[in-house]
Design a protein around this motif. Structure first.
Motif, PDB file in Angstrom:
ATOM      1  N   UNK A  78       0.824  -1.211   0.000  1.00  0.00           N
ATOM      2  CA  UNK A  78       0.000   0.000   0.000  1.00  0.00           C
ATOM      3  C   UNK A  78       0.860   1.263   0.000  1.00  0.00           C
ATOM      4  N   UNK A  79       1.982   1.234   0.732  1.00  0.00           N
ATOM      5  CA  UNK A  79       2.868   2.404   0.769  1.00  0.00           C
ATOM      6  C   UNK A  79       3.502   2.670  -0.594  1.00  0.00           C
ATOM      7  N   UNK A  80       3.789   1.616  -1.327  1.00  0.00           N
ATOM      8  CA  UNK A  80       4.344   1.790  -2.678  1.00  0.00           C
ATOM      9  C   UNK A  80       3.258   2.280  -3.632  1.00  0.00           C
ATOM     10  N   UNK A  81       2.079   1.690  -3.544  1.00  0.00           N
ATOM     11  CA  UNK A  81       0.997   2.045  -4.456  1.00  0.00           C
ATOM     12  C   UNK A  81       0.547   3.489  -4.276  1.00  0.00           C
ATOM     13  N   UNK A  83       2.261   6.023  -3.624  1.00  0.00           N
ATOM     14  CA  UNK A  83       3.194   6.947  -4.272  1.00  0.00           C
ATOM     15  C   UNK A  83       2.856   7.150  -5.744  1.00  0.00           C
ATOM     16  N   UNK A  84       2.154   6.176  -6.329  1.00  0.00           N
ATOM     17  CA  UNK A  84       1.805   6.248  -7.752  1.00  0.00           C
ATOM     18  C   UNK A  84       0.342   6.616  -7.971  1.00  0.00           C
ATOM     19  N   UNK A  85      -0.534   6.140  -7.112  1.00  0.00           N
ATOM     20  CA  UNK A  85      -1.968   6.302  -7.350  1.00  0.00           C
ATOM     21  C   UNK A  85      -2.686   7.071  -6.242  1.00  0.00           C
ATOM     22  N   UNK A  86      -1.948   7.596  -5.298  1.00  0.00           N
ATOM     23  CA  UNK A  86      -2.582   8.329  -4.209  1.00  0.00           C
ATOM     24  C   UNK A  86      -3.063   9.705  -4.626  1.00  0.00           C
ATOM     25  N   UNK A  87      -3.929  10.267  -3.812  1.00  0.00           N
ATOM     26  CA  UNK A  87      -4.451  11.614  -4.037  1.00  0.00           C
ATOM     27  C   UNK A  87      -3.441  12.649  -3.558  1.00  0.00           C
ATOM     28  N   UNK A  88      -3.183  13.646  -4.385  1.00  0.00           N
ATOM     29  CA  UNK A  88      -2.231  14.701  -4.032  1.00  0.00           C
ATOM     30  C   UNK A  88      -2.960  15.821  -3.306  1.00  0.00           C
ATOM     31  N   UNK A  89      -2.418  16.217  -2.160  1.00  0.00           N
ATOM     32  CA  UNK A  89      -2.983  17.325  -1.399  1.00  0.00           C
ATOM     33  C   UNK A  89      -1.852  18.049  -0.691  1.00  0.00           C
ATOM     34  N   UNK A  92       1.679  16.672  -1.187  1.00  0.00           N
ATOM     35  CA  UNK A  92       1.996  15.342  -0.665  1.00  0.00           C
ATOM     36  C   UNK A  92       1.035  14.305  -1.244  1.00  0.00           C
ATOM     37  N   UNK A  93       1.531  13.101  -1.419  1.00  0.00           N
ATOM     38  CA  UNK A  93       0.711  12.000  -1.930  1.00  0.00           C
ATOM     39  C   UNK A  93       0.663  10.925  -0.844  1.00  0.00           C
ATOM     40  N   UNK A  94      -0.327  11.059   0.045  1.00  0.00           N
ATOM     41  CA  UNK A  94      -0.384  10.191   1.230  1.00  0.00           C
ATOM     42  C   UNK A  94      -1.669   9.383   1.333  1.00  0.00           C
ATOM     43  N   UNK A  95      -2.680   9.697   0.549  1.00  0.00           N
ATOM     44  CA  UNK A  95      -4.002   9.123   0.760  1.00  0.00           C
ATOM     45  C   UNK A  95      -4.549   8.445  -0.493  1.00  0.00           C
TER      46      UNK A  95
END
Length: 360
Positions: A78-81, A83-89, A92-95
């Motif tokens: 999940x931590x790797x994914x 970084x590529x598909x998370x929401x940027x806010x 930062x791309x954490x969610x």
């Protein structure tokens, strides 16, 4: 239902629910101009958190002790994914956006590391100790890349607390501490962006960064101080109403409590946090074996460090890191997984009570 589940801890869930109620009141005050959407969402997460807390009582002990590796590799994925598909806010791309809410993998990773490190450090031979360290540092690195420096540092602090409380040889621990210290210095100068460096150094000289990285901190300090002894009254805080403190429903929600309920209100909040920490310390002392003792130590470090860092940054004695105030700040993932931490402590106490009569 297993016998130990009938003798569960009562103080912990009651105190946590009290903290959740305080959080809902402060959240309503901070977001009432936007309607009830934030309060409704947080109420749902609070209910789910309480459910998850009690559900830990039904997790078989033998399953939990072998789940560490599986939980770790799921969290790593999940931590790797993210970084590529998370929401940027906010850069930062954490969610992950789940449409009904946001999921933060780093919160799940903290839970996975708690169980894994308790398993490995319960038998702190050379292999287990260094495995624990390197597996933790992989997660720390991935979280730092998001970037989420506050959570990354918190993970490292939790690992150190558990390692220090374990039976590991002090020489091994000192070697690792030396490596971490060198890495931290190198990372500060060559790995951090300028705004991250400013956040770390601004609390030492906030006046220099008054219009920049220290702005939120200074506004929070003034807002808390303006509450005086008894506060300005619920829904009557001008700084809260006029949004003088940015992010006062998440990172800086302590400023809302300080302004509207004053010193006595913040004192009540601190007493509630003290009760939670006191009961976890009790769980450490009562733990059935080394696994449960270290798991409770990790839960204590998670909770106490997060409370100290959040309130510290609101009062100008710690860097601004973005860590939420447990069970009070707005946030779904944080509430859910912290509730699971508390649930595991309740399970530890229940198991201890089932074996021997405890005098409180």
């Amino acid at each position: 239902m297993p016998w130990e589940n009938k003798r569960f801890e009562l103080f912990l869930p009651v105190t946590v629910v009290c903290l959740m109620i305080v959080g809902l009141l402060a959240l309503y005050s901070a977001t009432r101009d936007l309607g009830l959407s934030f309060v409704r969402k947080q109420l749902v997460w609070d209910v789910l958190g309480v459910g998850a807390m009690f559900s830990m009582l039904f997790v078989r002990e033998r399953y939990l002790k072998i789940a560490g590796k599986a939980l770790y590799f799921v969290s790593l994925f999940l931590l790797v994914m993210v970084l590529f598909y998370g929401t940027v806010s906010g850069g930062a791309r954490r969610w992950f956006d789940l449409r009904f809410g946001y999921f933060q993998p780093s919160e799940f990773a903290r839970l996975a590391l708690l169980v894994l490190n308790a398993t490995l450090l319960a038998e702190p031979n050379r292999k287990n100790f260094y495995s624990s360290f390197f597996l933790t540092m992989i997660c720390v690195g991935l979280v730092a890349i998001e970037p989420d420096l506050g959570t990354a540092l918190l993970m490292a602090g939790i690992w150190f607390s558990m390692a220090l409380a374990s039976q590991v040889k002090i020489k091994r621990l000192l070697k690792v501490v030396a490596v971490i210290s060198v890495m931290a210095v190198l990372f500060f100068f060559f790995g951090l962006k300028d705004y991250q460096k400013d956040r770390i150094t601004s609390f030492l000289n906030p006046g220099r960064y008054a219009q920049g990285s220290a702005y939120n901190m200074l506004q929070s300090i003034h807002t808390v101080g303006s509450g005086g002894l008894l506060g300005r009254g619920f829904l009557k805080g001008p700084a809260t109403r006029l949004k003088f403190v940015p992010k006062n429903h998440t990172d800086f929600i302590f400023s809302v409590i300080g302004e509207e309920f004053g010193f006595l209100g913040t004192l009540v909040l601190l007493v509630l946090y003290f009760v939670v920490c006191w009961r976890i310390v009790r769980a450490v002392k009562l733990a059935k074996d080394e696994f449960w003792r270290l798991l409770c130590v990790g839960a204590l470090a998670t909770f106490s460090l997060q409370v100290f860092i959040n309130i510290g940054m609101c009062m100008g004695v710690a860097p601004v890191t973005g860590l939420p105030l447990p069970f009070v700040s707005y946030g779904g993932s944080a509430t859910l997984f912290l509730s699971i931490h508390i649930g595991l402590v309740m399970k530890s106490i229940a198991i201890a009570k089932s074996g021997v009569e405890i005098q409180v």
